[in-house]
Design an enzyme around this catalytic site. Sequence first.
Site, PDB file in Angstrom:
ATOM      1  N   ARG A 152      49.913 -25.088  20.578  1.00  0.00           N
ATOM      2  CA  ARG A 152      48.626 -24.453  20.844  1.00  0.00           C
ATOM      3  C   ARG A 152      48.226 -23.569  19.680  1.00  0.00           C
ATOM      4  NH1 ARG A 152      47.787 -23.155  26.611  1.00  0.00           N
ATOM      5  NH2 ARG A 152      49.301 -24.315  27.805  1.00  0.00           N
ATOM      6  N   GLY A 161      38.597 -22.124  24.146  1.00  0.00           N
ATOM      7  CA  GLY A 161      38.110 -23.500  24.056  1.00  0.00           C
ATOM      8  C   GLY A 161      37.751 -23.949  22.666  1.00  0.00           C
ATOM      9  N   MET A 187      39.707 -23.947  19.897  1.00  0.00           N
ATOM     10  CA  MET A 187      40.738 -24.586  19.103  1.00  0.00           C
ATOM     11  C   MET A 187      41.471 -25.587  19.990  1.00  0.00           C
ATOM     12  SD  MET A 187      40.442 -22.699  16.263  1.00  0.00           S
ATOM     13  CE  MET A 187      42.006 -22.680  15.454  1.00  0.00           C
ATOM     14  N   SER A 201      10.142  10.280  12.051  1.00  0.00           N
ATOM     15  CA  SER A 201      10.708   9.306  12.982  1.00  0.00           C
ATOM     16  C   SER A 201      10.773   7.979  12.235  1.00  0.00           C
ATOM     17  CB  SER A 201       9.842   9.192  14.232  1.00  0.00           C
ATOM     18  OG  SER A 201      10.444   8.280  15.121  1.00  0.00           O
ATOM     19  N   CYS A 242      12.968   5.342  15.913  1.00  0.00           N
ATOM     20  CA  CYS A 242      12.302   4.784  17.096  1.00  0.00           C
ATOM     21  C   CYS A 242      12.046   3.283  16.998  1.00  0.00           C
ATOM     22  CB  CYS A 242      11.009   5.537  17.381  1.00  0.00           C
ATOM     23  SG  CYS A 242       9.763   5.324  16.114  1.00  0.00           S
ATOM     24  N   TYR A 256      18.066  12.487  16.804  1.00  0.00           N
ATOM     25  CA  TYR A 256      17.922  11.695  18.018  1.00  0.00           C
ATOM     26  C   TYR A 256      17.568  10.248  17.696  1.00  0.00           C
ATOM     27  CZ  TYR A 256      12.812  12.087  17.500  1.00  0.00           C
ATOM     28  OH  TYR A 256      11.534  12.000  17.027  1.00  0.00           O
TER      29      TYR A 256
HETATM   30  C1  PEP Z   1       8.663   0.579  13.860  1.00  0.00           C
HETATM   31  O1  PEP Z   1       8.006   0.063  12.968  1.00  0.00           O
HETATM   32  O2  PEP Z   1       9.890   0.667  13.827  1.00  0.00           O
HETATM   33  C2  PEP Z   1       8.010   1.107  15.068  1.00  0.00           C
HETATM   34  C3  PEP Z   1       8.711   1.772  15.963  1.00  0.00           C
HETATM   35  O3  PEP Z   1       6.704   0.816  15.258  1.00  0.00           O
HETATM   36  P1  PEP Z   1       6.138  -0.603  15.725  1.00  0.00           P
HETATM   37  O4  PEP Z   1       7.294  -1.413  16.189  1.00  0.00           O
HETATM   38  O5  PEP Z   1       5.158  -0.304  16.795  1.00  0.00           O
HETATM   39  O6  PEP Z   1       5.517  -1.100  14.462  1.00  0.00           O
END
Ligand code: PEP
Length: 867
Positions: free
Chosen positions: A93, A102, A104, A752, A819, A838
């Site tokens: 084996r 699965g 190999m 951000s 973000c 954050y």
């Molecule tokens: C980004 O560009 O990361 C953002 C959060 O804005 P959008 O996705 O609305 O362009």
Amino acid sequence: MESRVFLLSEAQGLSKELLGGKGYGLVAMSGAGLPVPPALIVTTEACRQYLKRGEVPGLWEEVEAKMAALEGLTGKRFGQGEGKTPPLLVSVRSGAPVSMPGMMDTILNLGLTLEGVEALARAAENPRFAWDTFRRLLAMYGEVVLGEKAEVFEGMLAALKAERRVEADTALSAEDLEELSFRYLRHLEARGTPFPMDPWAQLFAAIEAVFRSWLNPRARTYRRIYGIPEDLGTAVVVQAMVYGNLGEDSGTGVGFTRSPVTGEKRLYGEYLRNAQGEDVVAGIRTPEPLERLQDYAPALYAELLEVAERLERHFRDMQDFEFTVEKGRLYLLQTRSGKRTAKAAVRIAVEMAEEGLISKEEAVLRVEANALPGLLKPSVDRDKAPKPLLKGLPASPGAASGHAVFSNEGAERLNAQGLPTILIRPETTPEDITGMYLSRGILTARGGLTSHAAVVARGLGVPAVVGAEVLRVYPEEGRAVVDGVEIREGDLLTLDGSTGEIYLGAVPLVEAEGEALLQKLLSWAEPFRRLGVRANADTPEDARRARAFGAEGIGLCRTEHMFFQEERLPWVRRLILAQTEEEEREALEELFRFQKEDFKEILRAMDGLPVTVRLLDPPLHEFLPPLAELEEAVKAGNGEAARLLERAKALQEANPMLGFRGVRLLLLRPAIFRMQLKALLEAAKELKEEGLDPHPEVMVPLVADPKEVERARLLAEELFAQYGPIPFGTMIETPRAALLAGEIAPLVDFFSFGTNDLTQMTFGLSRDDAGKFLPRYVEEGLFPFDPTERLDEKGVGKLLRLAVEEGRRANPRLKLGLCGEHGGEAGSVRFVAELLDYTSASPYRVLTARLAAAQAGLRRAPLPVYR
Ligand code: PEP
Ligand code: MG
């Protein structure tokens, strides 16, 4: 020279990297006094050498020496029987350091020759068993080592059964199986790949074949999907055979020490009487639940319970173990940390910590943060659902609707058209990995809860129903039939992997509830989290949901989403069409009312917590119908459409991602800027009057130059003078803004990072077009992962670091957040955990972000991922 072959007793203390997961598990089990058949392990080092040079000098001599020891331990001779003593046969084996189920190849019964068959028949007093063993070896060896297709052997078996007019394999006699063996031998001879009648030649060739199987395409695909390094290599385990097919007091099974679906602490698994291990794993015969053993083999069941306890105490994790019972005697063949659903992972981690088996910190580290949204997967709304079409085994939780496909190609075709798919197969094999990966749900007609389809689906987090035996699947014809109902490619189905039910059409789904155990785990995790976690939310519902998941505010509220709602779009269009200031003001006043109400509700939902509102970002043409549609309407004599068409043509952009949008639009149409900010400030003011505690923040998108920020700030100050100031920030989402962060930082309260745009502009790829080629890029190994999903630390991350350093230096009070979509992906969160204040994630992923941030605080090492 370093040894490259070890007996189990010699390998105590050697690493998993060297022994592979399977070998390592066997060594540990045998060290813990559990019943394991004697074995030797050829190390991954030997595999790496072989793959580099095509040979490993001296390896066969080492193998021969250790085989002599194996002969001593078993009292049998390899391939040669003597009187009542059967020949020693072995299984060969693969076993990589990371489990690749699965992927190999395995060969059983190795060492058997025509001479050996006679000896085996004599010793076992069972010629049928001997020939059955031989024909299985021929088929497996023929496939894995000699490269013949499995279907050829299956076809020959089916043909013989048809000639004998029998249905079951078990109805074939010893003579039939002898005949079949000779047909196999003649076939292999005729295709120029004769079967070697020499046990040693078989063994050496089999070991080489396992080495080579590291490079087979499906193994490569699996490694790519799971990010397993290419250069680990596989170990080879050569183990004395024990037989589960020696009669009714023999059998083979798979056990889990806890349920891999729910995490409940009980022995869970499946057993097939009078069968060999591959029958279970391949899902060809549907086995019975382990509990059934309580009725007819209570002693064996008790022994299995004891084994499960000992395995858990030793490995301190839920184990997935394979075993064989030979004439009433139990042998363990394999153990590994069991794959599990996200739900089971949480329950097992929490309960093991409460049982004192692991620490709370370990429990926190053991749950894969990216899997948490799966815990909150929707299920079918039973009150609104029709009668299910059929029911199979619930193999992987969550419900999904999609269009039926029957192959990888079908899945690729429909997904390319943007249609979600449900993959339907008789059973799955590693060949089907592409289709499984692409689909929202997986349905198979055969196999149990430990079949390939079930294991892989749980790993991928894709809902799955397996073993739906009433279903007849005809993949080549692209259709399946159940109770006279035909399902064709493209038909819409709904699958519930938590109940096993399948429905025709798209059935309403309901969202899952947050789990108490998960909350407990998160409460253990929280003290280790430094990074703040906010949510991306544009509606009050999203804001409430995110808050319930523990979001500490909103990091991104995309205001344009409020413009798209049906009753508002006409006003947005009037704004676009406005010829006079009067017309513009009228449209804006209407939009102001809508926005203010939205802001109030969102601020209310996030009372006491910060809410970052981003001013309008997309270009105006996004709010107009497509040109072709307008042209149709104009042709149909629609007067309003004619005006819209004219404006739409004027606003049209060659590249809509990089045009007249974001801060550019806001500065050149300042009335929109003022309307939005005023709506926000007034919403907050009214809430304060109600006695609430709103914390609005405002930010501008798509900045590329400090001058833009300065001008935007001036505009904002006009309103701040009237309402009082709120935090003012900018998104850093163009490479230039990142490069000039030091100049921008003094002008704002926060940055951000919009890593969606920053990624597309850094790579020069548009997220809307990336789907056409990025998956192939990852497949080809050009990119290690999709950078729109997981933050590219090397490039985009470098810009981010630079902006953080220069921004902080220029403005020590600067707050820093992220973000983009990456804000809810565990690997990316771990990357920014020490860098930013954050992260902001979509509501479901708030949990992922919280857990990943805590894990980063606990240990800055990569997380264990359950495979
Ligand atoms: C980004 O560009 O990361 C953002 C959060 O804005 P959008 O996705 O609305 O362009
Ligand atoms: Mg953006």
